[in-house]
Design a protein around this motif. Structure first.
Motif, PDB file in Angstrom:
ATOM      1  N   ASP A  31       0.805  -1.217   0.000  1.00  0.00           N
ATOM      2  CA  ASP A  31       0.000   0.000   0.000  1.00  0.00           C
ATOM      3  C   ASP A  31       0.840   1.270   0.000  1.00  0.00           C
ATOM      4  N   TYR A  32       2.079   1.128  -0.413  1.00  0.00           N
ATOM      5  CA  TYR A  32       2.949   2.318  -0.495  1.00  0.00           C
ATOM      6  C   TYR A  32       3.983   2.004  -1.548  1.00  0.00           C
ATOM      7  N   TYR A  36      13.163   5.291  -5.493  1.00  0.00           N
ATOM      8  CA  TYR A  36      14.423   5.746  -4.940  1.00  0.00           C
ATOM      9  C   TYR A  36      15.422   6.000  -6.063  1.00  0.00           C
ATOM     10  N   LEU A  46      14.982   8.736  -1.312  1.00  0.00           N
ATOM     11  CA  LEU A  46      13.604   8.798  -1.781  1.00  0.00           C
ATOM     12  C   LEU A  46      13.427   9.935  -2.773  1.00  0.00           C
ATOM     13  N   ARG A  51       0.531   6.458  -2.899  1.00  0.00           N
ATOM     14  CA  ARG A  51      -0.310   5.466  -2.238  1.00  0.00           C
ATOM     15  C   ARG A  51      -1.406   5.069  -3.207  1.00  0.00           C
ATOM     16  N   PHE A  89      15.244   2.850  -8.431  1.00  0.00           N
ATOM     17  CA  PHE A  89      14.614   1.651  -7.892  1.00  0.00           C
ATOM     18  C   PHE A  89      13.157   1.953  -7.553  1.00  0.00           C
ATOM     19  N   SER A  93       5.611  -1.557  -0.669  1.00  0.00           N
ATOM     20  CA  SER A  93       5.767  -1.704   0.779  1.00  0.00           C
ATOM     21  C   SER A  93       4.431  -1.879   1.467  1.00  0.00           C
ATOM     22  N   ARG A  94       4.473  -2.622   2.567  1.00  0.00           N
ATOM     23  CA  ARG A  94       3.363  -2.653   3.497  1.00  0.00           C
ATOM     24  C   ARG A  94       3.970  -2.588   4.889  1.00  0.00           C
ATOM     25  N   ASN A  95       3.518  -1.660   5.674  1.00  0.00           N
ATOM     26  CA  ASN A  95       4.099  -1.450   7.007  1.00  0.00           C
ATOM     27  C   ASN A  95       5.621  -1.308   6.918  1.00  0.00           C
ATOM     28  N   ASN A  96       6.057  -0.624   5.904  1.00  0.00           N
ATOM     29  CA  ASN A  96       7.472  -0.376   5.660  1.00  0.00           C
ATOM     30  C   ASN A  96       8.289  -1.646   5.473  1.00  0.00           C
ATOM     31  N   ASP A  97       7.638  -2.755   5.228  1.00  0.00           N
ATOM     32  CA  ASP A  97       8.326  -3.966   4.766  1.00  0.00           C
ATOM     33  C   ASP A  97       8.452  -3.768   3.270  1.00  0.00           C
ATOM     34  N   MET A  98       9.581  -3.194   2.873  1.00  0.00           N
ATOM     35  CA  MET A  98       9.754  -2.676   1.526  1.00  0.00           C
ATOM     36  C   MET A  98      10.519  -3.659   0.656  1.00  0.00           C
ATOM     37  N   ARG A  99       9.963  -3.953  -0.516  1.00  0.00           N
ATOM     38  CA  ARG A  99      10.632  -4.838  -1.473  1.00  0.00           C
ATOM     39  C   ARG A  99      10.939  -4.029  -2.735  1.00  0.00           C
ATOM     40  N   PHE A 100      12.188  -4.138  -3.186  1.00  0.00           N
ATOM     41  CA  PHE A 100      12.645  -3.314  -4.285  1.00  0.00           C
ATOM     42  C   PHE A 100      12.655  -4.069  -5.607  1.00  0.00           C
ATOM     43  N   GLY A 101      12.495  -3.314  -6.681  1.00  0.00           N
ATOM     44  CA  GLY A 101      12.765  -3.837  -8.005  1.00  0.00           C
ATOM     45  C   GLY A 101      14.264  -3.926  -8.213  1.00  0.00           C
TER      46      GLY A 101
ATOM     47  N   TYR B  33      16.452  -1.329   8.862  1.00  0.00           N
ATOM     48  CA  TYR B  33      16.380  -2.337   7.807  1.00  0.00           C
ATOM     49  C   TYR B  33      17.787  -2.594   7.274  1.00  0.00           C
ATOM     50  N   THR B  97       6.830   1.693  11.885  1.00  0.00           N
ATOM     51  CA  THR B  97       6.662   0.553  10.988  1.00  0.00           C
ATOM     52  C   THR B  97       5.647   0.868   9.910  1.00  0.00           C
ATOM     53  N   GLY B  98       4.993   1.992  10.034  1.00  0.00           N
ATOM     54  CA  GLY B  98       4.044   2.395   8.999  1.00  0.00           C
ATOM     55  C   GLY B  98       4.787   2.855   7.765  1.00  0.00           C
ATOM     56  N   ASN B  99       4.082   3.117   6.713  1.00  0.00           N
ATOM     57  CA  ASN B  99       4.733   3.475   5.456  1.00  0.00           C
ATOM     58  C   ASN B  99       5.180   4.928   5.460  1.00  0.00           C
TER      59      ASN B  99
END
Lengths: 110, 113
Positions: A31-32, A36, A46, A51, A89, A93-101, B33, B97-99
């Motif tokens: 959701d985000y 970069y 960034l 969103r 890049f 992300s969801r809850n700042n669990d961010m996955r990059f290309g 992270y 932990t939020g975006n």
């Protein structure tokens, strides 16, 4: 498993042209969606983020277009300049669990 | 300057050895992270900590471990090093932990010989 697919791997654009980088994601829980910019020897910084409740966001020469139904988003750099030459890049992300290309190396020729 | 400090900037070590990479997040940021960036790969998410607790795990090898201390700095431990572990290791921090925006350090370049 690659959760975010980015293309192209590299891009050469003439000064003043439009640079377009595309990304697709799989997990609808994301959701985000940030972009970069990374210069050699530096950490990513960034550039712009969106969103999923909007379809487009513009900041100066940089625009994100977002297509929720297609699970795709793209970065457009208008009037590209040599100083924009960097690696870009996308991320999801969801809850700042961010996955990059995998990144796109952009070269803007003068 | 992002406010995230990583040490050392460069590290050269032999195969089989163990190293520790250190990260000091921005003041007040609770989330840390770790990412690995190899020459031919993008940023691979390794692990996330929030206020001392592991929050998310990515493609982190069993030979690698991390922790976040009460003062919020974090360490990434890499052991039994192999040539393929040579990479740039980035630490990033964010407020929650939020975006929100994640701020990256300048990275530690690890070379395994």
């Amino acid at each position: 498993q690659q959760q975010v697919k980015q293309s192209p791997q590299s891009l050469i654009v003439q000064k003043g042209g439009i640079s377009i980088i595309n990304c697709a994601y799989e997990n609808t829980a994301f959701d985000y969606f940030p972009w970069y910019q990374q210069f050699p020897g530096k950490g990513p910084a960034l550039l712009i983020a969106i969103r999923p409740d909007v379809s487009e966001k513009k900041e100066g020469r940089f625009t994100i277009s977002f297509n929720k139904s297609a699970k795709q988003f793209s970065l457009h750099i208008m009037d590209s300049q040599p100083g924009d030459s960097a690696t870009y890049f996308c991320a999801a992300s969801r809850n700042n669990d961010m996955r990059f290309g995998a990144g796109t190396r952009l070269t803007v020729k003068p | 300057d992002s406010g995230v400090t990583q040490t050392p900037k460069h590290l050269i070590t032999a195969t089989g050895q163990r190293v520790t990479l250190r990260c000091s997040p921005r003041s007040g940021d609770l989330s840390v992270y770790w990412y690995q960036q190899s020459l031919d790969q993008g940023l691979q998410f390794l692990i996330q900590y929030y206020n001392g607790e592991e929050r998310a795990k990515g493609n982190i090898l069993e030979r690698f471990s991390a922790q976040q201390f009460p003062d919020l700095h974090s360490e990434l431990n890499l052991s039994s090093l192999e040539l393929g572990d040579s990479a740039l290791y980035f630490c990033a921090s964010s407020a929650t932990t939020g975006n929100t925006e994640a701020f990256f350090g300048q990275g530690t370049r690890l070379t395994v010989v």
